[in-house]
Design a protein around this motif. Structure first.
Motif, PDB file in Angstrom:
ATOM      1  N   LEU A   1       0.775  -1.217  -0.003  1.00  0.00           N
ATOM      2  CA  LEU A   1      -0.069   0.024   0.022  1.00  0.00           C
ATOM      3  C   LEU A   1       0.967   1.217  -0.038  1.00  0.00           C
ATOM      4  N   SER A   2       2.084   1.247   0.906  1.00  0.00           N
ATOM      5  CA  SER A   2       2.952   2.499   0.889  1.00  0.00           C
ATOM      6  C   SER A   2       3.335   2.613  -0.516  1.00  0.00           C
ATOM      7  N   GLY A   3       3.791   1.519  -1.255  1.00  0.00           N
ATOM      8  CA  GLY A   3       4.363   1.581  -2.701  1.00  0.00           C
ATOM      9  C   GLY A   3       3.315   1.500  -3.831  1.00  0.00           C
ATOM     10  N   SER A   4       2.127   1.971  -3.513  1.00  0.00           N
ATOM     11  CA  SER A   4       1.178   2.262  -4.517  1.00  0.00           C
ATOM     12  C   SER A   4       1.018   0.826  -5.351  1.00  0.00           C
ATOM     13  N   ASN A   5       1.072  -0.229  -4.660  1.00  0.00           N
ATOM     14  CA  ASN A   5       1.015  -1.498  -5.376  1.00  0.00           C
ATOM     15  C   ASN A   5       0.049  -2.320  -4.749  1.00  0.00           C
ATOM     16  N   ALA A   6      -1.299  -1.947  -4.344  1.00  0.00           N
ATOM     17  CA  ALA A   6      -2.191  -2.526  -3.869  1.00  0.00           C
ATOM     18  C   ALA A   6      -2.914  -3.799  -4.623  1.00  0.00           C
ATOM     19  N   PRO A   7      -2.732  -4.875  -3.899  1.00  0.00           N
ATOM     20  CA  PRO A   7      -3.701  -5.984  -4.586  1.00  0.00           C
ATOM     21  C   PRO A   7      -5.006  -5.591  -4.726  1.00  0.00           C
ATOM     22  N   ASP A   8      -5.776  -6.358  -5.652  1.00  0.00           N
ATOM     23  CA  ASP A   8      -6.994  -6.024  -5.915  1.00  0.00           C
ATOM     24  C   ASP A   8      -8.020  -6.667  -4.713  1.00  0.00           C
ATOM     25  N   VAL A   9      -7.628  -7.648  -4.190  1.00  0.00           N
ATOM     26  CA  VAL A   9      -8.277  -8.260  -3.102  1.00  0.00           C
ATOM     27  C   VAL A   9      -7.352  -8.875  -2.151  1.00  0.00           C
ATOM     28  N   ALA A  10      -7.883  -9.026  -0.881  1.00  0.00           N
ATOM     29  CA  ALA A  10      -6.826  -9.563   0.246  1.00  0.00           C
ATOM     30  C   ALA A  10      -7.776 -10.426   1.275  1.00  0.00           C
ATOM     31  N   ARG A  11      -7.083 -11.294   1.710  1.00  0.00           N
ATOM     32  CA  ARG A  11      -7.774 -12.083   2.701  1.00  0.00           C
ATOM     33  C   ARG A  11      -7.039 -11.727   4.089  1.00  0.00           C
ATOM     34  N   LEU A  12      -7.909 -11.211   4.904  1.00  0.00           N
ATOM     35  CA  LEU A  12      -7.470 -11.022   6.270  1.00  0.00           C
ATOM     36  C   LEU A  12      -7.935 -11.544   7.438  1.00  0.00           C
ATOM     37  N   THR A  13      -7.446 -11.223   8.489  1.00  0.00           N
ATOM     38  CA  THR A  13      -7.926 -11.776   9.946  1.00  0.00           C
ATOM     39  C   THR A  13      -8.541 -10.454  10.640  1.00  0.00           C
ATOM     40  N   ASN A  14      -7.736  -9.225  10.316  1.00  0.00           N
ATOM     41  CA  ASN A  14      -7.760  -8.040  11.190  1.00  0.00           C
ATOM     42  C   ASN A  14      -7.775  -7.023   9.916  1.00  0.00           C
ATOM     43  N   ILE A  15      -8.799  -6.249   9.924  1.00  0.00           N
ATOM     44  CA  ILE A  15      -8.882  -5.158   8.989  1.00  0.00           C
ATOM     45  C   ILE A  15      -8.703  -3.732   9.382  1.00  0.00           C
ATOM     46  N   GLU A  16      -8.512  -3.559  10.884  1.00  0.00           N
ATOM     47  CA  GLU A  16      -8.202  -2.568  11.397  1.00  0.00           C
ATOM     48  C   GLU A  16      -7.105  -1.661  10.992  1.00  0.00           C
ATOM     49  N   PRO A  17      -5.898  -2.092  10.685  1.00  0.00           N
ATOM     50  CA  PRO A  17      -4.868  -1.348  10.247  1.00  0.00           C
ATOM     51  C   PRO A  17      -5.086  -0.949   8.582  1.00  0.00           C
ATOM     52  N   PHE A  18      -5.777  -1.307   8.248  1.00  0.00           N
ATOM     53  CA  PHE A  18      -6.012  -1.182   6.799  1.00  0.00           C
ATOM     54  C   PHE A  18      -7.302  -0.247   6.500  1.00  0.00           C
ATOM     55  N   ARG A  19      -8.251  -0.089   7.569  1.00  0.00           N
ATOM     56  CA  ARG A  19      -9.498   0.507   7.406  1.00  0.00           C
ATOM     57  C   ARG A  19      -9.715   1.629   6.475  1.00  0.00           C
ATOM     58  N   PRO A  20      -8.590   2.840   6.532  1.00  0.00           N
ATOM     59  CA  PRO A  20      -8.809   3.917   5.815  1.00  0.00           C
ATOM     60  C   PRO A  20      -8.477   3.561   4.052  1.00  0.00           C
ATOM     61  N   ASP A  21      -7.853   2.287   3.878  1.00  0.00           N
ATOM     62  CA  ASP A  21      -7.442   2.087   2.626  1.00  0.00           C
ATOM     63  C   ASP A  21      -8.523   1.187   1.783  1.00  0.00           C
ATOM     64  N   LEU A  22      -9.613   0.678   2.556  1.00  0.00           N
ATOM     65  CA  LEU A  22     -10.551  -0.101   2.057  1.00  0.00           C
ATOM     66  C   LEU A  22     -11.622   0.468   1.296  1.00  0.00           C
ATOM     67  N   LEU A  23     -11.957  -0.246   0.212  1.00  0.00           N
ATOM     68  CA  LEU A  23     -13.149  -0.007  -0.719  1.00  0.00           C
ATOM     69  C   LEU A  23     -14.288  -0.172  -0.259  1.00  0.00           C
ATOM     70  N   ASP A  24     -15.234   0.516  -0.601  1.00  0.00           N
ATOM     71  CA  ASP A  24     -16.783   0.531  -0.132  1.00  0.00           C
ATOM     72  C   ASP A  24     -17.381  -0.504  -0.906  1.00  0.00           C
ATOM     73  N   LEU A  25     -17.640  -1.955  -0.745  1.00  0.00           N
ATOM     74  CA  LEU A  25     -18.018  -2.860  -1.294  1.00  0.00           C
ATOM     75  C   LEU A  25     -19.569  -2.601  -1.998  1.00  0.00           C
ATOM     76  N   ASN A  26     -20.191  -1.679  -1.077  1.00  0.00           N
ATOM     77  CA  ASN A  26     -21.434  -1.538  -1.510  1.00  0.00           C
ATOM     78  C   ASN A  26     -21.719  -0.562  -2.675  1.00  0.00           C
ATOM     79  N   THR A  27     -20.633   0.321  -2.975  1.00  0.00           N
ATOM     80  CA  THR A  27     -20.670   0.886  -4.263  1.00  0.00           C
ATOM     81  C   THR A  27     -21.092  -0.076  -5.543  1.00  0.00           C
ATOM     82  N   PHE A  28     -20.596  -1.244  -5.576  1.00  0.00           N
ATOM     83  CA  PHE A  28     -20.783  -2.133  -6.775  1.00  0.00           C
ATOM     84  C   PHE A  28     -21.715  -3.245  -6.206  1.00  0.00           C
TER      85      PHE A  28
END
Length: 426
Positions: free
Chosen positions: A86-113
């Motif tokens: 994410l810092s290197g502007s190389n985000a994956p399209d999808v990720a599998r996580l156990t903890n979303i908290e560290p990435f909350r500001p970066d996450l896409l609103d899935l309701n958009t689609f």
């Protein structure tokens, strides 16, 4: 992870569309179409889920023409690698996580689609955790785990000790007494083993009548007296050799599984969870089974699970949301659950139930404990403050086992850590 008693049957309407992704500025239409036929999926594996996932990816490609690049990384390095990308502007399209908290500001609103396909379809206990401040859907609970004991059936039979009735669970006293009899008859090193994990110890806390947080996950619900009783019992079991004390002392604050102790037949009872079912079906050289969680003040286990997310940085946001919808449709979740011995997160699947082609009796034990588990356990595991609190819990328990703190002191420190964690995420 869920207020199971509130479940309602919900239908899933999944639209799989492979169109141009938002935010992609290429003027080369042919190049853009090629890009739209590929997604990246950052992934860690628990073992049997990898092949089940690959089977679904093959089906997705057959239906849509889209290839999903499954990028598997070690779980221990998952957050670090994702932060670096994410810092290197190389985000994956999808990720599998156990903890979303560290990435909350970066996450896409899935309701958009995919609002119609995803919103309101999953465990209600996870709603507060996966939602943004404006009602955005930032993650989908993709599978559910349930902590609970596994037992060496051969050793129980040799000791002539009956297994617990799945409909009438042990009390903690009964489980300890049974395990000690089996230990003595089989001359095993220990009677009960528990993974070095704040998540796993939270099972014991819940059974003793308390959790870190309330149903919302945003307020403290920690009963110090009940927690002290659990810590004292845990310490006594380790000091007496019923549990392997060195396991916790040597691990520090890092997770360490006790699966090797169980597979080596050095403990007849192993407190872990349903993710071991597929692994032990292949690895265990003896007869074993899942057992219902012991009861104290409460019954049931402690939930956990995984989440699928996409990112604002993704150049293929719509395709990513479509893929997440496919992977978490009723049909896909059922297939994943049956092939990997997972528990579903969809309300309709939990309501209807599942019959597993392998080790069905064991999986039904875990499913039954889902309904027995208190709602505060779901609120706690989904709380954004849980991860830090669980880490502090392991640290404080190690101090008790090393004789550097009393149970009362450890519980006070755990409470302070929980309060700080809530403040940090407020």
């Amino acid at each position: 992870m869920r207020a199971v008693r509130e479940f309602v049957v919900a239908a899933a309407a999944i639209a799989l569309v492979a169109s141009c992704a938002p935010g992609s500025g290429s003027d080369d239409e042919g190049s853009q179409q090629t890009e739209d036929k590929k997604l990246t999926y950052l992934y860690f594996t628990d073992g049997p889920d990898e092949q089940a996932t690959r089977n679904l990816l093959a089906e997705y490609k057959k239906k849509t023409g889209i290839t999903v690049d499954l990028q598997i990384v070690p779980f221990d390095n998952l957050e670090q690698r994702l932060q670096a990308r994410l810092s290197g502007s190389n985000a994956p399209d999808v990720a599998r996580l156990t903890n979303i908290e560290p990435f909350r500001p970066d996450l896409l609103d899935l309701n958009t689609f995919q609002k119609a396909s995803l919103d309101g379809k999953f465990l209600k206990g996870a709603d507060a955790y996966v939602s943004g401040e404006g009602g955005e859907l930032l993650a989908v609970p993709s599978d559910l785990t349930m902590n609970g004991p596994l037992v060496n059936v051969d050793q129980f039979k040799k000791a002539k000790v009956p297994l617990p009735d799945p409909k009438d669970p042990w009390t903690w006293d009964e489980m300890v007494k049974a395990a000690e009899k089996v230990q003595a008859a089989n001359k095993t090193q220990n009677a009960i083993a528990m993974d070095v994990s704040g998540h796993r110890f939270s099972t014991m806390l819940s059974q003793y009548g308390t959790s870190f947080f309330d149903v919302s996950g945003k307020a403290l619900a920690f009963d110090e007296a009940k927690a002290t009783a659990a810590v004292k019992r845990f310490a006594e079991l380790n000091d007496s050799g019923v549990m392997p004390k060195d396991l916790w002392l040597q691990a520090g604050t890092k997770y360490k599984g006790a699966n090797e102790i169980f597979l080596a037949q050095q403990t007849p009872v192993y407190i872990s969870g349903n993710w071991q079912v597929s692994a032990f079906a292949k690895e265990a050289k003896f007869n074993w089974a899942a057992a219902p969680n012991p009861c104290q003040e409460e019954c049931g286990g402690f939930p956990g699970g995984k989440f699928m997310v996409s990112f604002k940085e993704s150049k293929r946001q719509k395709q990513a949301a479509d893929f997440i919808a496919f992977m978490n449709s009723k049909e896909s979740q059922q297939r994943m659950a049956e092939e990997a011995n997972f528990l579903p997160t969809r309300q309709d699947l939990i309501s209807s139930g599942l019959t597993y082609p392998q080790r069905n009796a064991d999986m039904q034990v875990y499913l039954a404990d889902v309904a027995r588990t208190p709602e505060t356990a779901y609120g706690t595991t989904y709380s954004p403050a849980f991860s830090a609190t669980a880490t502090a819990t392991v640290e404080e328990l190690a101090k008790v086992l090393a004789g550097k703190a009393t149970p009362e002191q450890a519980v006070g420190a755990i409470k302070a850590a929980a309060e700080k964690a809530l403040g940090d995420v407020a």
